[in-house]
Enzyme design. Structure first.
Site, short mmCIF file in Angstrom:
data_model
loop_
_atom_site.label_atom_id
_atom_site.label_comp_id
_atom_site.label_asym_id
_atom_site.label_seq_id
_atom_site.Cartn_x
_atom_site.Cartn_y
_atom_site.Cartn_z
N LYS A 113 34.00 11.85 55.18
CA LYS A 113 35.08 11.02 54.63
C LYS A 113 35.72 10.10 55.65
O LYS A 113 36.43 9.16 55.27
CB LYS A 113 36.17 11.92 54.03
CG LYS A 113 35.72 12.57 52.73
CD LYS A 113 36.85 13.31 52.05
CE LYS A 113 36.34 13.96 50.78
NZ LYS A 113 37.03 15.18 50.44
N LYS A 196 25.81 17.15 45.35
CA LYS A 196 26.65 18.03 44.52
C LYS A 196 27.46 17.19 43.53
O LYS A 196 27.76 16.02 43.81
CB LYS A 196 27.56 18.90 45.38
CG LYS A 196 28.59 18.11 46.12
CD LYS A 196 29.68 18.97 46.72
CE LYS A 196 30.67 18.02 47.33
NZ LYS A 196 31.91 18.42 47.73
N LYS A 199 34.05 14.74 42.58
CA LYS A 199 35.06 13.84 42.02
C LYS A 199 34.91 12.44 42.58
O LYS A 199 35.32 11.46 41.97
CB LYS A 199 36.46 14.34 42.39
CG LYS A 199 36.83 15.68 41.83
CD LYS A 199 38.20 16.09 42.39
CE LYS A 199 38.46 17.57 42.18
NZ LYS A 199 39.01 18.24 43.36
P1 TYM Z 1 38.05 20.63 45.74
O1 TYM Z 1 39.28 20.21 45.05
O2 TYM Z 1 37.12 19.58 46.22
O3 TYM Z 1 37.23 21.61 44.84
C1 TYM Z 1 37.88 22.71 44.21
C2 TYM Z 1 36.92 23.88 44.11
O4 TYM Z 1 35.75 23.50 43.38
C3 TYM Z 1 34.59 23.80 44.15
N1 TYM Z 1 33.57 22.77 43.85
C4 TYM Z 1 32.32 23.05 43.47
N2 TYM Z 1 31.69 24.23 43.25
C5 TYM Z 1 30.39 24.18 42.84
N3 TYM Z 1 29.72 23.00 42.65
C6 TYM Z 1 30.31 21.81 42.86
N4 TYM Z 1 29.65 20.68 42.66
C7 TYM Z 1 31.68 21.80 43.29
N5 TYM Z 1 32.56 20.81 43.58
C8 TYM Z 1 33.71 21.43 43.93
C9 TYM Z 1 35.06 23.73 45.59
O5 TYM Z 1 34.18 24.43 46.44
C10 TYM Z 1 36.43 24.35 45.49
O6 TYM Z 1 36.33 25.76 45.49
N6 TYM Z 1 39.73 21.83 50.28
C11 TYM Z 1 39.58 22.29 48.93
C12 TYM Z 1 40.90 22.60 48.24
C13 TYM Z 1 41.74 23.59 48.95
C14 TYM Z 1 41.56 25.01 48.97
C15 TYM Z 1 42.64 25.51 49.73
C16 TYM Z 1 40.60 25.84 48.41
C17 TYM Z 1 42.86 23.32 49.69
N7 TYM Z 1 43.39 24.48 50.15
C18 TYM Z 1 42.75 26.87 49.96
C19 TYM Z 1 40.73 27.21 48.63
C20 TYM Z 1 41.79 27.72 49.41
C21 TYM Z 1 38.94 21.18 48.10
O7 TYM Z 1 38.99 20.04 48.43
O8 TYM Z 1 38.41 21.61 46.94
#
Ligand code: TYM
Length: 332
Positions: A113, A196, A199
Site C-alpha cells: 500500500k 484474494k 475491498k
Molecule cells: P480487513 O478489514 O482487511 O479484513 C477483515 C477480516 O477479513 C479477512 N479477509 C479475508 N479472509 C479470507 N479471504 C479474503 N479474501 C479476505 N479478505 C479479508 C481478514 O483477514 C480479516 O480477518 N488489519 C485488519 C483489521 C484489524 C484487526 C485488528 C483484525 C485491525 N485491528 C485486530 C484483527 C484484530 C484488516 O485490515 O482487516
C-alpha cells in the site's frame, strides 16, 4: 486463564464475502468456546487509506449490522467501534516507542500500500500494525481469528508483546494466538483466482458484497472467470485452475460439503452447471443475512445503542489494563 477473542474489520469500502467467510464465520463458530468476545469495527485503521474513508460513518454502521445479522448477539458479545475506546491509540503510542522501524517496513501489506514516492507515504499507514497490536493487547486477547492475510500482523503483535514485556521486565502481555480456518483462509477474487477477494480491487465484479441483491449475486457469479475444461474427479486436477478451485470451494462452504463430495457431484460437468448451483447456494445463505442487515440499518438508534454498550464494556476492561501499562512504564 480466561479465554478472550478480539477481532475486527475495517469499515473501508464494501464488506464482502471474503470478510464474511474468512473472519465473521470463523468468529461465529467460536462463540460458545471462548469466555469473552470482543468484536471491533476498526474505523481509525480506515483513516490510513484516506481515499477510502469518505463513507466512514455509513460503513461503520453497515459492519455492525453485518456482525449482528451473521449471528453475533450484541448482548452476549461486545460489539464496538475502535474510536470509542481511546486506550487503543494510547497503547499504540507506547508500542511505537519500542517497535523498530525495520519490523514495520517488512510488513507485506505496508509494502503493497505504500506510495511509490516514499516521502508521500503516510505515517499512519506505517504505524498501522502498532495500532492493530494495541487493539488486540489492550484486551489481553488470547485468540485472534482472522483470514490468512492478517497472519503477519498477528505475528508482529506477538513480537511487540514480547518486546514490551522485556522492556518493562514484567510479563504484562501473554502472546495471542492467530486462528485461521483452512477452508476460508483466503477467498479469491472472482476475476483472478490468484488474487484474494479484496475491498480495494477496482472491479466490483471481483467480489460479492454482503448487501448485493440476488440479481447482482447471480450476475457476478455468471461473469466470474472460469475455464472451458470439465470438472475433474480429484482435487489434484484443480492445481493449475485457481478460479475453478475458488468457485468449487465456495460451493463446498455454502452447502456444508467436503471438496471431495463437491467434486463427486460435479465430475465431468461444465462450469455453467456449477455456476447455477453456486448461485442458488450463495443466495440461500446470504439472503437472510442481507435482509437482517437491512432491518438493522433501518433502526439506527438501536444499532448505535448496541455499539455504546459494547464500548462501555470495552472501556471498562481496557482501562484496568491501561492502568497497569502506565504503572510499569513509570508514568506519574
Ligand atoms: P480487513 O478489514 O482487511 O479484513 C477483515 C477480516 O477479513 C479477512 N479477509 C479475508 N479472509 C479470507 N479471504 C479474503 N479474501 C479476505 N479478505 C479479508 C481478514 O483477514 C480479516 O480477518 N488489519 C485488519 C483489521 C484489524 C484487526 C485488528 C483484525 C485491525 N485491528 C485486530 C484483527 C484484530 C484488516 O485490515 O482487516
Amino acid at each position: 486463564m480466561k479465554t478472550r477473542i478480539l477481532s475486527g474489520i475495517r469499515p473501508t469500502g464494501h464488506i464482502h464475502l471474503g470478510n464474511y467467510l474468512g473472519a465473521i464465520c470463523s468468529w461465529v463458530s467460536m462463540l460458545d468456546k471462548i469466555d469473552e468476545r470482543f468484536f471491533c469495527i476498526v474505523d481509525q485503521h480506515s483513516l490510513t487509506t484516506t481515499e477510502d474513508s469518505n463513507d466512514l460513518r455509513k460503513n461503520t454502521l453497515t459492519i455492525a449490522a453485518a456482525y449482528i445479522a451473521s449471528g453475533i448477539d450484541p448482548v452476549e458479545n461486545h460489539i464496538f467501534v475502535q474510536s470509542h475506546v481511546p486506550y487503543h491509540t494510547e497503547l499504540s503510542w507506547y508500542f511505537s516507542c519500542i517497535t523498530p522501524m525495520g519490523w514495520l517496513s517488512r510488513m507485506t501489506q505496508f509494502k503493497d500500500k505504500a506510495n511509490k514516492n516514499k516521502d508521500q507515504t503516510l505515517t499512519g499507514l506505517f504505524l498501522y500494525p502498532t495500532l492493530m497490536a494495541a487493539d488486540i493487547l489492550i484486551y489481553k486477547a488470547t485468540h485472534v481469528p482472522v483470514g490468512e492475510d492478517q497472519k503477519q500482523h498477528v505475528e508482529l503483535t506477538r513480537d511487540i508483546a514480547h518486546a514490551f514485556n522485556s522492556y518493562v521486565g514484567k510479563q504484562v502481555f501473554a502472546l495471542p494466538e492467530p486462528i485461521i480456518k483452512k477452508e476460508t483462509a483466503r477467498i479469491m477474487s472472482l476475476r483472478d483466482g490468484l488474487k484474494k477477494m479484496s475491498k480495494s480491487d477496482p472491479s466490483d465484479y471481483s467480489r460479492i458484497h454482503l448487501l448485493d441483491d440476488n440479481d447482482t449475486i447471480a450476475t457476478k457469479i455468471r461473469k466470474a472467470k472460469t475455464d472451458p475444461d470439465p470438472i475433474p474427479s480429484e482435487i489434484s486436477g484443480l492445481e493449475s485452475r485457481p478460479e475453478a478451485k475458488n468457485l468449487l470451494n465456495l460451493h463446498a462452504i455454502f452447502t456444508n460439503k467436503t471438496m471431495e463430495n463437491v467434486l463427486k457431484d460435479f465430475e465431468g460437468k461444465l462450469f455453467s452447471e456449477v455456476k447455477a448451483k453456486l448461485t442458488d447456494a450463495t443466495i440461500n445463505h446470504m439472503e437472510p443475512i442481507r435482509s437482517k442487515m437491512l432491518d438493522l440499518l433501518n433502526d439506527e438508534t438501536s444499532l448505535i445503542k448496541y455499539l455504546k454498550n459494547g464500548a462501555n464494556a470495552a472501556n471498562n476492561l481496557a482501562s484496568g489494563h491501561m492502568a497497569e501499562v502506565r504503572q510499569v512504564l513509570n508514568l506519574l
